[in-house]
Design an enzyme around this catalytic site. Structure first.
Site, PDB file in Angstrom:
ATOM      1  N   GLU A 161      50.470 -59.448 -92.777  1.00 12.56           N
ATOM      2  CA  GLU A 161      50.151 -59.411 -94.208  1.00 12.56           C
ATOM      3  C   GLU A 161      50.592 -60.707 -94.889  1.00 12.56           C
ATOM      4  O   GLU A 161      49.966 -61.176 -95.838  1.00 12.56           O
ATOM      5  CB  GLU A 161      50.789 -58.175 -94.858  1.00 12.56           C
ATOM      6  CG  GLU A 161      49.978 -56.923 -94.524  1.00 12.56           C
ATOM      7  CD  GLU A 161      50.799 -55.663 -94.340  1.00 12.56           C
ATOM      8  OE1 GLU A 161      51.943 -55.595 -94.815  1.00 12.56           O
ATOM      9  OE2 GLU A 161      50.284 -54.719 -93.694  1.00 12.56           O
ATOM     10  N   HIS A 178      54.789 -61.608 -90.390  1.00 16.67           N
ATOM     11  CA  HIS A 178      53.985 -60.379 -90.457  1.00 16.67           C
ATOM     12  C   HIS A 178      52.550 -60.742 -90.855  1.00 16.67           C
ATOM     13  O   HIS A 178      52.329 -61.635 -91.664  1.00 16.67           O
ATOM     14  CB  HIS A 178      54.587 -59.393 -91.469  1.00 16.67           C
ATOM     15  CG  HIS A 178      53.937 -58.059 -91.368  1.00 16.67           C
ATOM     16  ND1 HIS A 178      52.741 -57.775 -91.994  1.00 16.67           N
ATOM     17  CD2 HIS A 178      54.268 -56.937 -90.669  1.00 16.67           C
ATOM     18  CE1 HIS A 178      52.385 -56.536 -91.691  1.00 16.67           C
ATOM     19  NE2 HIS A 178      53.295 -56.005 -90.895  1.00 16.67           N
ATOM     20  N   GLY A 194      47.831 -50.357 -90.306  1.00 18.02           N
ATOM     21  CA  GLY A 194      47.491 -49.549 -91.472  1.00 18.02           C
ATOM     22  C   GLY A 194      46.095 -48.959 -91.419  1.00 18.02           C
ATOM     23  O   GLY A 194      45.588 -48.457 -92.418  1.00 18.02           O
ATOM     24  N   ASN A 252      59.140 -50.782 -91.176  1.00 20.89           N
ATOM     25  CA  ASN A 252      58.748 -51.775 -92.177  1.00 20.89           C
ATOM     26  C   ASN A 252      58.206 -51.023 -93.402  1.00 20.89           C
ATOM     27  O   ASN A 252      57.079 -50.541 -93.377  1.00 20.89           O
ATOM     28  CB  ASN A 252      57.680 -52.698 -91.568  1.00 20.89           C
ATOM     29  CG  ASN A 252      57.142 -53.689 -92.577  1.00 20.89           C
ATOM     30  OD1 ASN A 252      57.663 -53.828 -93.683  1.00 20.89           O
ATOM     31  ND2 ASN A 252      56.085 -54.385 -92.195  1.00 20.89           N
ATOM     32  N   GLU A 267      51.414 -57.103 -82.909  1.00 20.95           N
ATOM     33  CA  GLU A 267      50.737 -56.233 -83.878  1.00 20.95           C
ATOM     34  C   GLU A 267      49.287 -56.698 -84.054  1.00 20.95           C
ATOM     35  O   GLU A 267      49.020 -57.601 -84.850  1.00 20.95           O
ATOM     36  CB  GLU A 267      51.443 -56.298 -85.235  1.00 20.95           C
ATOM     37  CG  GLU A 267      52.891 -55.860 -85.183  1.00 20.95           C
ATOM     38  CD  GLU A 267      53.364 -55.395 -86.559  1.00 20.95           C
ATOM     39  OE1 GLU A 267      53.705 -54.216 -86.674  1.00 20.95           O
ATOM     40  OE2 GLU A 267      53.371 -56.194 -87.503  1.00 20.95           O
ATOM     41  N   SER A 288      49.716 -48.854 -86.516  1.00 15.31           N
ATOM     42  CA  SER A 288      49.391 -47.423 -86.525  1.00 15.31           C
ATOM     43  C   SER A 288      50.108 -46.644 -85.427  1.00 15.31           C
ATOM     44  O   SER A 288      49.568 -45.676 -84.891  1.00 15.31           O
ATOM     45  CB  SER A 288      47.878 -47.202 -86.450  1.00 15.31           C
ATOM     46  OG  SER A 288      47.250 -47.783 -87.586  1.00 15.31           O
ATOM     47  N   LYS A 327      57.443 -52.114 -96.241  1.00 10.95           N
ATOM     48  CA  LYS A 327      56.492 -52.912 -97.049  1.00 10.95           C
ATOM     49  C   LYS A 327      56.825 -52.775 -98.533  1.00 10.95           C
ATOM     50  O   LYS A 327      57.995 -52.643 -98.889  1.00 10.95           O
ATOM     51  CB  LYS A 327      55.050 -52.525 -96.710  1.00 10.95           C
ATOM     52  CG  LYS A 327      54.797 -52.568 -95.202  1.00 10.95           C
ATOM     53  CD  LYS A 327      53.350 -52.497 -94.819  1.00 10.95           C
ATOM     54  CE  LYS A 327      53.230 -52.564 -93.299  1.00 10.95           C
ATOM     55  NZ  LYS A 327      51.874 -52.579 -92.813  1.00 10.95           N
TER      56      LYS A 327
HETATM   57  P1  PGA Z   1      51.366 -49.503 -89.702  1.00 12.96           P
HETATM   58  O1  PGA Z   1      52.062 -50.917 -89.999  1.00 12.96           O
HETATM   59  O2  PGA Z   1      52.299 -48.748 -88.785  1.00 12.96           O
HETATM   60  O3  PGA Z   1      51.210 -48.854 -91.031  1.00 12.96           O
HETATM   61  O4  PGA Z   1      50.067 -49.819 -89.033  1.00 12.96           O
HETATM   62  C1  PGA Z   1      52.727 -51.625 -88.988  1.00 12.96           C
HETATM   63  C2  PGA Z   1      53.238 -52.938 -89.538  1.00 12.96           C
HETATM   64  O5  PGA Z   1      52.579 -53.531 -90.389  1.00 12.96           O
HETATM   65  O6  PGA Z   1      54.313 -53.423 -89.133  1.00 12.96           O
END
Ligand code: PGA
Length: 263
Positions: free
Chosen positions: A102, A100, A178, A9, A172, A218, A11
């Site tokens: 976010e 997601h 993140g 992803n 997640e 992460s 982003k």
């Molecule tokens: P990250 O993001 O690996 O940077 O924690 C995962 C995601 O948001 O799908």
């Protein structure tokens, strides 16, 4: 045995040139570790050039699929700024992400909206990754399974039995995205097992045994192997580490190794 799926992803990162370079790097990395399904989610403006970069004669016949980070729930019309599932198909996408965290938290998307998106993407023939996961507060007060169950049930509402094999669930935990914090393999396994039970309750045991549930939050080359060694963790959805082909490649390799051991 379920084939693991590794998603990248990206982003709101990359520009056109770096997106194409990253796609090429991912293709080489995927070719080095046959087996796991690999899909990348670039920003909308780069879907076409990334698809093009991935369509060149593949190394060792390996393919990397392209997906969109979001999708609207209508095919066409007066919806300024939105992108339809048919447009995504037209650009060579075979996947879409929905729900997601976010989008849930920054853009205030709710479960009903996410369910509409998921169903219209499936209807258009796309495969879909449905993201679910609890916040830190929800984990602290013991609501992890309850939150995941609710988001899974509402996200999958009215999905037809013949469509469920085109759905992947990404667990997640919001507090792990993140942040550099990862769920322990045991905690992640517990959450995955519960989500699989929910899928069994809705779609039956066979469908639940087939559905792939990825871990996201992460995931990186140093924790991927132990997470994917858990019996109900079928790959990963990767943010930060998916922007570095070398790290992403190591995660694909870890998925391939885990599948050999579990298989
Ligand atoms: P990250 O993001 O690996 O940077 O924690 C995962 C995601 O948001 O799908």
């Amino acid at each position: 045995m379920r084939n693991p799926i590794i998603g990248g992803n990206w982003k709101m990162n990359t520009d056109k040139a770096s997106a194409v370079a990253l796609a090429r790097g991912v293709l080489s990395a995927a070719a080095a570790s046959p087996g796991p399904e690999v899909v990348v989610f670039p920003p909308f403006p780069y879907l076409l050039p990334v698809k093009e970069a991935l369509s060149h004669p593949t190394i060792g016949g390996r393919t990397v699929a392209v997906g969109a980070q979001d999708v609207y729930h209508a095919d066409r019309g007066a919806f300024t700024g939105e992108v339809s599932p048919l447009m995504l198909r037209d650009c060579g996408c075979t996947w879409a992400l929905v729900g997601h965290s976010e989008r849930r938290h920054i853009l205030h998307e709710g479960d009903d909206n996410i369910n509409l998106k998921l169903r219209s993407a499936l209807h258009a023939g796309l495969s879909v990754i449905l993201c679910v996961g609890e916040s830190l507060h929800q984990r602290d007060v013991g609501e992890t399974n309850h939150v995941n169950e609710k988001q899974t049930r509402l996200g999958l509402r009215e999905v037809k039995a013949e469509e469920i094999d085109r759905v992947v669930i990404a667990y997640e935990p919001v507090w792990a995205i993140g942040t550099g914090k990862t769920a322990t393999p045991d905690d992640a396994q517990d959450a995955h097992e519960h989500i699989r039970r929910v899928v069994a309750d809705i779609f039956g045991r066979d469908a639940a045994e087939r559905i792939r549930i990825q871990y996201g939050g992460s995931m990186n080359p140093s924790n991927a192997a132990e997470l994917m060694a858990m019996p109900d963790i079928d790959g990963g959805l990767i943010g930060g580490a998916s922007l570095k082909p070398e790290d992403f490649g190591k995660i694909i390799a870890a998925a391939a190794a885990a599948a050999r051991v579990l298989g």
